[in-house]
Scaffold this active site. Structure first.
Site, mmCIF file in Angstrom:
data_model
loop_
_atom_site.group_PDB
_atom_site.id
_atom_site.type_symbol
_atom_site.label_atom_id
_atom_site.label_comp_id
_atom_site.label_asym_id
_atom_site.label_seq_id
_atom_site.Cartn_x
_atom_site.Cartn_y
_atom_site.Cartn_z
ATOM 1 N N HIS A 17 0.821 -1.217 0.000
ATOM 2 C CA HIS A 17 0.000 0.000 0.000
ATOM 3 C C HIS A 17 0.857 1.270 0.000
ATOM 4 O O HIS A 17 0.334 2.369 -0.208
ATOM 5 C CB HIS A 17 -0.923 0.005 1.222
ATOM 6 C CG HIS A 17 -2.268 0.601 0.964
ATOM 7 N ND1 HIS A 17 -2.458 1.745 0.208
ATOM 8 C CD2 HIS A 17 -3.513 0.212 1.332
ATOM 9 C CE1 HIS A 17 -3.739 2.035 0.143
ATOM 10 N NE2 HIS A 17 -4.412 1.114 0.816
ATOM 11 N N ARG A 18 2.163 1.134 0.186
ATOM 12 C CA ARG A 18 3.027 2.310 0.143
ATOM 13 C C ARG A 18 3.264 2.787 -1.279
ATOM 14 O O ARG A 18 3.529 3.972 -1.508
ATOM 15 C CB ARG A 18 4.378 2.001 0.818
ATOM 16 C CG ARG A 18 4.281 1.680 2.297
ATOM 17 C CD ARG A 18 5.641 1.218 2.830
ATOM 18 N NE ARG A 18 6.094 -0.012 2.171
ATOM 19 C CZ ARG A 18 7.265 -0.610 2.424
ATOM 20 N NH1 ARG A 18 8.100 -0.074 3.309
ATOM 21 N NH2 ARG A 18 7.598 -1.714 1.796
#
Length: 449
Positions: free
Chosen positions: A420-421
């Site tokens: 998700h980064r």
């Protein structure tokens, strides 16, 4: 290194890729055997592959250093060779590469040293100090250099130091069984498997209270040390879960059109068949061209995201040694037929355990066909340091609505696990939807390749 007049010690060579030790799997020769230059003398297992090690000397075997199952550090004697009575000086059979300091060159590993200098680098027993350790810990542990007994434990492998720290084991409390008292990986594994004293549990920083209640192995229990590839898998997956905030999304898709497309291709050219995995790989490559955010990794030290120019496609493959992920470098340059051939060759070699380490590293995106195990879905762990992984379940007959009518179709579930980064749900969902659309309507793939 010379142990007796005329004899030569062949040291375990640098196998590259940061590997500092190898486990002896099987000796190909015995004491008394006559060997020739470059004859394979032992099969060893590193953390990444099983390889045959050739010897650069000719003569008669007078000693084998280590038994099957023993872990040997790089730079330590592996086999001792004496010249035959009617043979010339063994120095004459000493290969040019070894004189240059490279050791015998193993296929896929390279020499392990750069440059073209002629000076042979002699192995040196030295301590690898922990960060922040006092300066005295940096001194070599050789009594001949310090003028007296060693002031610190004899450890050659940084892996041993790291594992000892993780398990809260004081290396000074261990008795090394290696040459000169060197603490080997096997010594540490034995200490880890032994019942843990309270002092060691107390030494583990932030150890969960539940650890105190762990019981040692009892009679009849099977104890399997985490060594070799199992240890690498455990470390890598644990690191992935610790560092990567991963999310998994999934969707059911109608794969009937994909199967029909594959059948048409193979009917036209049966001599060069294309697999479903190759078509899925082609679809992934199309999706990564459209959504390059997922073909990336996070550089935590540099606080940046690096998107790779090429797609180095990893293919999760189950082998007798465990799960490995061989990599097809610059897969975007291959045609679909070339992908199919490369996938077939790579997975076959991976299952044979003969892939060199260079082909097991450097992936940027992984494709995992866990449907071969008869399961529908999964939430796989990302292959660190990659940013995403596409999983595909089994293809089965299911009821499906087509143009308002109920029909039996070939249905599979595909899932995307992503970091998700590197992106948010919009990008991840867009990629997965693109893959799903291409599976259901393979003609859409033509517009993107």
């Amino acid at each position: 290194m010379t142990t007796a007049v005329g004899t030569r010690d062949f040291l375990l060579p640098d196998l590259g890729e940061g590997l500092s030790e190898a486990e002896i799997v099987e000796w190909r020769v015995a004491v008394g055997d006559v060997v020739t230059v470059d004859q394979s003398v032992v099969e060893v297992e590193t953390a990444k592959a099983v390889v045959d090690v050739p010897c650069p000397y000719a003569g008669r075997v007078v000693a084998l250093h280590g038994a099957a199952g023993e872990v040997r550090p790089v730079g330590q004697p592996l086999i001792t060779i004496a010249p035959l009575d009617d043979a010339p000086d063994p120095h004459a059979t000493y290969r040019e590469e070894e004189r240059a300091g490279s050791g015998n060159v193993l296929i896929g590993y390279g020499t392990g040293h750069g440059g073209t200098g002629r000076r042979r680098r002699r192995p040196r027993l030295a301590l690898a100090p922990e960060p922040g350790a006092p300066a005295s810990a940096d001194r070599a542990a050789d009594p001949a250099q310090t003028g007296g007994p060693a002031a610190a434990p004899l450890v050659i492998s940084p892996i041993v130091r790291r594992l000892a720290k993780e398990h809260g084991i004081d290396l000074a409390s261990l008795r090394g069984t290696g040459p000169g008292g060197v603490i080997r990986r096997a010594d540490l594994d034995a200490a880890v498997a032994a019942p843990a004293p309270a002092a060691r549990l107390a030494a583990v920083p932030d150890a969960p209270a539940a650890h105190v209640g762990l019981a040692p192995a009892g009679d009849g229990d099977t104890v399997i040390p985490l060594t070799g590839i199992r240890k690498v898998i455990a470390d890598k997956l644990s690191r992935s879960r610790r560092e990567i905030p991963e999310v998994t999304i999934w969707v059911d898709v109608d794969a009937t059109g994909l199967l029909e497309t594959r059948a048409a291709i193979n009917a036209a050219t049966p001599e060069t068949p294309v697999s479903i995995l190759a078509l899925l790989a082609r679809i992934c490559l199309s999706g990564l061209r459209k959504f390059p955010q997922l073909n990336a990794h996070v550089d935590t030290e540099g606080q940046r995201i690096i998107q790779s120019a090429g797609v180095h496609l990893g293919i999760a493959a189950q082998t007798d040694r465990g799960l490995v992920v061989p990599v097809l470098r610059d897969a975007q340059r291959l045609t679909t037929r070339e992908l199919a051939a490369a996938l077939a060759e790579t997975t076959a070699v991976a299952r044979a355990g003969t892939l060199p380490p260079a082909r097991l590293t450097g992936g940027t995106f992984t494709l995992n066909n866990y449907g071969v195990f008869g399961v529908d879905g999964s939430t796989p762990i990302i292959n660190h340091p990659e940013a995403a992984l596409l999983g595909v379940g089994r293809i089965v007959d299911k009821p499906w609505v087509v143009n308002g009518q109920l029909a039996v179709r070939k249905v599979t579930q595909i899932s995307l696990t992503f970091d998700h980064r590197v992106c948010d749900g919009g990008v991840a969902g867009g990629f997965l939807r693109h893959v799903a659309d291409c599976v259901e309507q393979p003609a859409l793939l033509v517009a993107n390749v």
